[in-house]
Design a protein around this motif. Structure first.
Motif, PDB file in Angstrom:
ATOM      1  N   GLN A  86      -5.735   4.425   9.725  1.00 37.41           N
ATOM      2  CA  GLN A  86      -5.823   3.724   8.442  1.00 37.41           C
ATOM      3  C   GLN A  86      -6.678   2.465   8.597  1.00 37.41           C
ATOM      4  O   GLN A  86      -6.513   1.690   9.538  1.00 37.41           O
ATOM      5  CB  GLN A  86      -4.430   3.340   7.948  1.00 37.41           C
ATOM      6  CG  GLN A  86      -4.479   2.662   6.576  1.00 37.41           C
ATOM      7  CD  GLN A  86      -3.149   2.687   5.863  1.00 37.41           C
ATOM      8  OE1 GLN A  86      -2.094   2.484   6.454  1.00 37.41           O
ATOM      9  NE2 GLN A  86      -3.193   2.950   4.560  1.00 37.41           N
ATOM     10  N   GLU A 144       7.054   2.789   1.610  1.00 40.10           N
ATOM     11  CA  GLU A 144       6.665   2.676   0.202  1.00 40.10           C
ATOM     12  C   GLU A 144       5.815   3.880  -0.163  1.00 40.10           C
ATOM     13  O   GLU A 144       4.932   4.276   0.587  1.00 40.10           O
ATOM     14  CB  GLU A 144       5.862   1.392  -0.097  1.00 40.10           C
ATOM     15  CG  GLU A 144       4.750   1.094   0.897  1.00 40.10           C
ATOM     16  CD  GLU A 144       5.217   0.135   1.964  1.00 40.10           C
ATOM     17  OE1 GLU A 144       6.120  -0.652   1.681  1.00 40.10           O
ATOM     18  OE2 GLU A 144       4.701   0.191   3.088  1.00 40.10           O
ATOM     19  N   GLY A 185      -7.999  -1.032   8.626  1.00 42.36           N
ATOM     20  CA  GLY A 185      -7.371  -2.357   8.682  1.00 42.36           C
ATOM     21  C   GLY A 185      -6.021  -2.383   9.374  1.00 42.36           C
ATOM     22  O   GLY A 185      -5.362  -3.418   9.413  1.00 42.36           O
ATOM     23  N   SER A 186      -5.605  -1.249   9.937  1.00 41.34           N
ATOM     24  CA  SER A 186      -4.273  -1.186  10.557  1.00 41.34           C
ATOM     25  C   SER A 186      -4.335  -1.494  12.048  1.00 41.34           C
ATOM     26  O   SER A 186      -5.408  -1.475  12.653  1.00 41.34           O
ATOM     27  CB  SER A 186      -3.680   0.211  10.360  1.00 41.34           C
ATOM     28  OG  SER A 186      -4.419   1.160  11.107  1.00 41.34           O
ATOM     29  N   ILE A 187      -3.165  -1.736  12.624  1.00 39.35           N
ATOM     30  CA  ILE A 187      -3.113  -1.930  14.077  1.00 39.35           C
ATOM     31  C   ILE A 187      -3.418  -0.618  14.801  1.00 39.35           C
ATOM     32  O   ILE A 187      -3.827  -0.619  15.950  1.00 39.35           O
ATOM     33  CB  ILE A 187      -1.744  -2.474  14.554  1.00 39.35           C
ATOM     34  CG1 ILE A 187      -0.596  -1.540  14.164  1.00 39.35           C
ATOM     35  CG2 ILE A 187      -1.498  -3.873  14.016  1.00 39.35           C
ATOM     36  CD1 ILE A 187       0.677  -1.808  14.940  1.00 39.35           C
ATOM     37  N   ASP A 241       1.292   4.240   0.333  1.00 39.16           N
ATOM     38  CA  ASP A 241       0.914   5.523   0.934  1.00 39.16           C
ATOM     39  C   ASP A 241       1.732   5.731   2.198  1.00 39.16           C
ATOM     40  O   ASP A 241       1.291   6.402   3.129  1.00 39.16           O
ATOM     41  CB  ASP A 241      -0.576   5.505   1.300  1.00 39.16           C
ATOM     42  CG  ASP A 241      -0.887   4.534   2.423  1.00 39.16           C
ATOM     43  OD1 ASP A 241      -0.205   3.479   2.512  1.00 39.16           O
ATOM     44  OD2 ASP A 241      -1.772   4.818   3.241  1.00 39.16           O
ATOM     45  N   TYR A 242       2.933   5.128   2.235  1.00 37.96           N
ATOM     46  CA  TYR A 242       3.598   4.977   3.515  1.00 37.96           C
ATOM     47  C   TYR A 242       5.083   5.283   3.448  1.00 37.96           C
ATOM     48  O   TYR A 242       5.916   4.443   3.791  1.00 37.96           O
ATOM     49  CB  TYR A 242       3.380   3.520   3.971  1.00 37.96           C
ATOM     50  CG  TYR A 242       3.145   3.311   5.432  1.00 37.96           C
ATOM     51  CD1 TYR A 242       2.161   4.006   6.107  1.00 37.96           C
ATOM     52  CD2 TYR A 242       3.902   2.382   6.148  1.00 37.96           C
ATOM     53  CE1 TYR A 242       1.931   3.787   7.456  1.00 37.96           C
ATOM     54  CE2 TYR A 242       3.676   2.155   7.493  1.00 37.96           C
ATOM     55  CZ  TYR A 242       2.686   2.861   8.136  1.00 37.96           C
ATOM     56  OH  TYR A 242       2.450   2.637   9.473  1.00 37.96           O
ATOM     57  N   ALA A 253       4.635  -4.022   3.569  1.00 40.30           N
ATOM     58  CA  ALA A 253       3.858  -2.785   3.652  1.00 40.30           C
ATOM     59  C   ALA A 253       3.995  -2.206   5.051  1.00 40.30           C
ATOM     60  O   ALA A 253       3.034  -1.698   5.614  1.00 40.30           O
ATOM     61  CB  ALA A 253       2.397  -3.070   3.314  1.00 40.30           C
ATOM     62  N   PHE A 278      -4.387  -0.825   1.948  1.00 42.90           N
ATOM     63  CA  PHE A 278      -3.776  -1.630   3.010  1.00 42.90           C
ATOM     64  C   PHE A 278      -4.712  -2.746   3.474  1.00 42.90           C
ATOM     65  O   PHE A 278      -4.276  -3.881   3.698  1.00 42.90           O
ATOM     66  CB  PHE A 278      -3.372  -0.740   4.196  1.00 42.90           C
ATOM     67  CG  PHE A 278      -2.636  -1.510   5.258  1.00 42.90           C
ATOM     68  CD1 PHE A 278      -1.303  -1.867   5.078  1.00 42.90           C
ATOM     69  CD2 PHE A 278      -3.278  -1.910   6.411  1.00 42.90           C
ATOM     70  CE1 PHE A 278      -0.619  -2.613   6.036  1.00 42.90           C
ATOM     71  CE2 PHE A 278      -2.603  -2.649   7.377  1.00 42.90           C
ATOM     72  CZ  PHE A 278      -1.273  -3.000   7.195  1.00 42.90           C
ATOM     73  N   MET A 300       4.089  -3.928   7.502  1.00 46.16           N
ATOM     74  CA  MET A 300       3.008  -4.665   8.156  1.00 46.16           C
ATOM     75  C   MET A 300       3.464  -5.340   9.446  1.00 46.16           C
ATOM     76  O   MET A 300       4.494  -6.000   9.485  1.00 46.16           O
ATOM     77  CB  MET A 300       2.410  -5.706   7.208  1.00 46.16           C
ATOM     78  CG  MET A 300       1.201  -6.407   7.808  1.00 46.16           C
ATOM     79  SD  MET A 300       0.470  -7.625   6.711  1.00 46.16           S
ATOM     80  CE  MET A 300      -0.676  -6.584   5.805  1.00 46.16           C
ATOM     81  N   SER A 319       0.873  -1.170   0.000  1.00 44.20           N
ATOM     82  CA  SER A 319       0.000   0.000   0.000  1.00 44.20           C
ATOM     83  C   SER A 319       0.910   1.219   0.000  1.00 44.20           C
ATOM     84  O   SER A 319       1.468   1.595   1.033  1.00 44.20           O
ATOM     85  CB  SER A 319      -0.884  -0.030   1.249  1.00 44.20           C
ATOM     86  OG  SER A 319      -1.549   1.191   1.415  1.00 44.20           O
TER      87      SER A 319
HETATM   88  N1  ARG Z   1       2.097  -1.289  10.907  1.00 44.26           N
HETATM   89  C1  ARG Z   1       0.700  -1.024  10.760  1.00 44.26           C
HETATM   90  C2  ARG Z   1      -0.053  -2.307  10.556  1.00 44.26           C
HETATM   91  O1  ARG Z   1       0.527  -3.313  10.228  1.00 44.26           O
HETATM   92  C3  ARG Z   1       0.392  -0.059   9.667  1.00 44.26           C
HETATM   93  C4  ARG Z   1       0.998  -0.373   8.343  1.00 44.26           C
HETATM   94  C5  ARG Z   1       0.446   0.495   7.226  1.00 44.26           C
HETATM   95  N2  ARG Z   1       1.163   0.279   6.017  1.00 44.26           N
HETATM   96  C6  ARG Z   1       0.967   0.941   4.846  1.00 44.26           C
HETATM   97  N3  ARG Z   1       1.702   0.634   3.838  1.00 44.26           N
HETATM   98  N4  ARG Z   1       0.040   1.875   4.755  1.00 44.26           N
HETATM   99  O2  ARG Z   1      -1.241  -2.366  10.715  1.00 44.26           O
END
Ligand code: ARG
Length: 254
Positions: free
Chosen positions: A145, A48, A147-149, A43-44, A98, A81, A100, A41
């Motif tokens: 965001q 990335e 779906g994010s943690i 946007d990060y 990502a 994401f 992630m 994704s």
């Molecule tokens: N580390 C967080 C997660 O895994 C956020 C990651 C968001 N990454 C991105 N490419 N937008 O939920």
């Protein structure tokens, strides 16, 4: 029907089925056993982001290096994401990098490599918001965001502080909402927040005490890539290659 025609048709069908067989036996999302599809994704930054049509960043360099060490080329797919885990499950991608975080919830659906970078969650807001500590979040609207943690984290704080939690697909959209005054704050990872704090002079941030396990590579469940990539990742940690990439992408955001 003439016998020879039937024979020809049967042969054609057999050939078509055989071709089908090869492509379905091929487990890579690209349909080519030398190319891996990485979903992300973009946007990060600095993990990335888009540079024109190209996707660049720490994760891209890391994935390219790891793929190369294992004899693969890399193809990159950009998506939201929140779609990344299902992209692995439906064979639209072979790996996800990502930024992630390897959470227990995700581990039920995909496998993860070892962690390759650590992170911390920050609360980002306008200086004028007066949000300087967790308790100042009372009754505020907080963006995360989808779906994010960070979304889980905000949901966890919701009851305690009577938060309104709002989600967006892209971090840049969350930043826009803060600038427009529709969100009071956002929960964003430190290294990504740092880029915005540098750009937006009227933004501020403080750290949350929550745990954030950092970033790992996600794979399809039981993929044989997991062990191979872990081995190469360890090699890169030991020989300084990983540190070099960290310096390249995170140097000015410490
Ligand atoms: N580390 C967080 C997660 O895994 C956020 C990651 C968001 N990454 C991105 N490419 N937008 O939920």
């Amino acid at each position: 029907m003439k016998k020879w025609l039937l024979l020809l048709m049967t042969a054609g069908l057999a050939a078509a089925l055989a071709a089908c067989g090869t492509s379905s036996n091929n487990s890579n999302a690209s349909g080519d056993d030398k190319t891996l599809v990485m979903a992300t994704s973009a946007d990060y930054p600095p993990f990335e982001s888009k540079d024109g049509d190209k996707i660049v960043g720490f994760d891209v360099d890391l994935a390219t290096a790891l793929a190369k060490k294992n004899g693969y080329k890399l193809e990159i797919q950009d998506m939201d994401f929140a779609s990344l885990v299902s992209a692995l499950k439906t064979n639209k991608a072979d790996i996800v990098l990502a930024g992630m975080t390897p959470t227990e919830k995700r581990k039920k659906q995909v496998d993860f490599s070892d962690v390759y970078y650590n992170a911390k969650n920050l609360v980002v807001s306008k200086k004028s918001s007066g949000i300087k500590a967790e308790k100042d979040l009372k009754d505020k609207t907080v963006g995360v965001q989808l779906g994010s943690i960070q979304q889980d984290e905000a949901n966890g704080l919701q009851k305690k502080y009577n938060l309104t939690v709002e989600d967006r697909n892209k971090i840049s959209d969350i930043i826009q909402e803060i600038k427009a005054g529709r969100f009071d704050a956002a929960i964003i990872e430190d290294k990504v927040a740092a880029g915005y704090l540098k750009k937006e002079k009227d933004f501020q941030a403080f750290g949350l005490n929550s745990s954030n396990e950092g970033s790992a590579i996600a794979f399809k469940k039981n993929s044989d890539l997991t062990a191979k990539f872990n081995k190469s990742l360890k090699e890169m940690k030991d020989n300084g290659e990983l540190d070099k990439l960290i310096k390249k992408w995170f140097a000015d955001e410490k």
